[in-house]
Write a protein that holds these residues in place. Sequence first.
Motif, mmCIF file in Angstrom:
data_model
loop_
_atom_site.group_PDB
_atom_site.id
_atom_site.type_symbol
_atom_site.label_atom_id
_atom_site.label_comp_id
_atom_site.label_asym_id
_atom_site.label_seq_id
_atom_site.Cartn_x
_atom_site.Cartn_y
_atom_site.Cartn_z
ATOM 1 N N ALA A 73 0.846 -1.194 0.000
ATOM 2 C CA ALA A 73 0.000 0.000 0.000
ATOM 3 C C ALA A 73 0.878 1.239 0.000
ATOM 4 C CB ALA A 73 -0.930 0.006 1.211
ATOM 5 N N GLU A 74 0.366 2.311 -0.606
ATOM 6 C CA GLU A 74 1.087 3.586 -0.651
ATOM 7 C C GLU A 74 0.187 4.698 -0.106
ATOM 8 O OE1 GLU A 74 2.966 4.652 -4.265
ATOM 9 O OE2 GLU A 74 3.528 2.589 -4.799
ATOM 10 N N HIS A 75 0.821 5.655 0.580
ATOM 11 C CA HIS A 75 0.084 6.803 1.109
ATOM 12 C C HIS A 75 1.088 7.910 1.414
ATOM 13 C CE1 HIS A 75 -2.677 9.199 3.592
ATOM 14 N NE2 HIS A 75 -3.653 8.517 2.998
ATOM 15 N N GLU A 76 0.580 9.141 1.478
ATOM 16 C CA GLU A 76 1.464 10.246 1.829
ATOM 17 C C GLU A 76 2.008 10.086 3.244
ATOM 18 O OE1 GLU A 76 -0.703 13.814 1.303
ATOM 19 O OE2 GLU A 76 -0.676 13.725 -0.900
ATOM 20 N N GLN A 134 -0.545 5.658 7.560
ATOM 21 C CA GLN A 134 -1.698 5.242 6.767
ATOM 22 C C GLN A 134 -1.340 4.069 5.851
ATOM 23 O OE1 GLN A 134 -4.877 6.313 6.916
ATOM 24 N NE2 GLN A 134 -4.287 7.615 8.658
ATOM 25 N N ALA A 135 -0.164 4.122 5.244
ATOM 26 C CA ALA A 135 0.267 3.017 4.389
ATOM 27 C C ALA A 135 0.402 1.738 5.201
ATOM 28 C CB ALA A 135 1.594 3.368 3.724
ATOM 29 N N GLN A 144 -3.045 0.306 6.070
ATOM 30 C CA GLN A 144 -3.692 -0.339 4.926
ATOM 31 C C GLN A 144 -3.120 -1.740 4.688
ATOM 32 O OE1 GLN A 144 -3.624 2.183 1.420
ATOM 33 N NE2 GLN A 144 -4.276 3.981 2.600
ATOM 34 N N GLN A 182 6.212 9.621 -1.341
ATOM 35 C CA GLN A 182 5.105 8.738 -0.997
ATOM 36 C C GLN A 182 5.644 7.595 -0.139
ATOM 37 O OE1 GLN A 182 1.992 9.439 -1.836
ATOM 38 N NE2 GLN A 182 0.952 7.735 -2.840
#
Length: 227
Positions: free
Chosen positions: A49-52, A56-57, A60, A106
């Motif tokens: 998973a990727e997130h700023e 959060q990543a 996920q 990211q």
Amino acid sequence: MNRWKRATSLGLSLALVPALSLAGEVTLSGEGSVRYQPDSARLQFIAKAEHEMPQQATEQVAELMDQWREAIRQYQDRLQDYTDAMVNLYSRTLPVSERGEEPRKQAVASQTVTFHIDDLSLLNPLLEQAQAIGLNYNLGPGQFFHSDETGLEQEALSRAIANAQSRCEFVAQQLQQSCGDVVTININGGFRPVPMMMAEAKGSADAVSSVGVREVHATVNVTFELD
């Protein structure tokens, strides 16, 4: 004096008789192979998973792993050497769309699942679960193997030795001699796959219909005495 020379010459000739009477040696090769179908597989799945935000990543990925563990609960006791402890968190720079734009980073989180199965009937059900959840995976010939590779290799070697013995007996028969003891033997062998009919599944609705046939091949070079 001449009589002594003749006797000496005769003695030398007689001494050479045993060496000349030896039939000699023959060196030849033998080959053996065993065809088989793999009955086991080593598998690896990756939740990613990727997130700023790194948190959060990570969350996920944790959610994907919870879904995976629940989906494979009925198969869990049949997955050998199972581990999902490989967790990775890093950042990557996103490509800029306009000149002069400030590059953004990211967070990328991933968790790897590895195990092997000795029942290939589990393969497609596990792939279906991974596809439904969105886990990444790749399948290739190197991930399939036989649970008794040592036994297959020994059987191929046995056939190679028997082939060499048979060839020696044929050669000896043509020379009106017999195949004797082994003087030297060199052994070469290894697993050599035959082209396989197998889907290299990466996602979507990919499924494996057949893992195909492989072959273990051995060769020997043997020197026999001829009697």
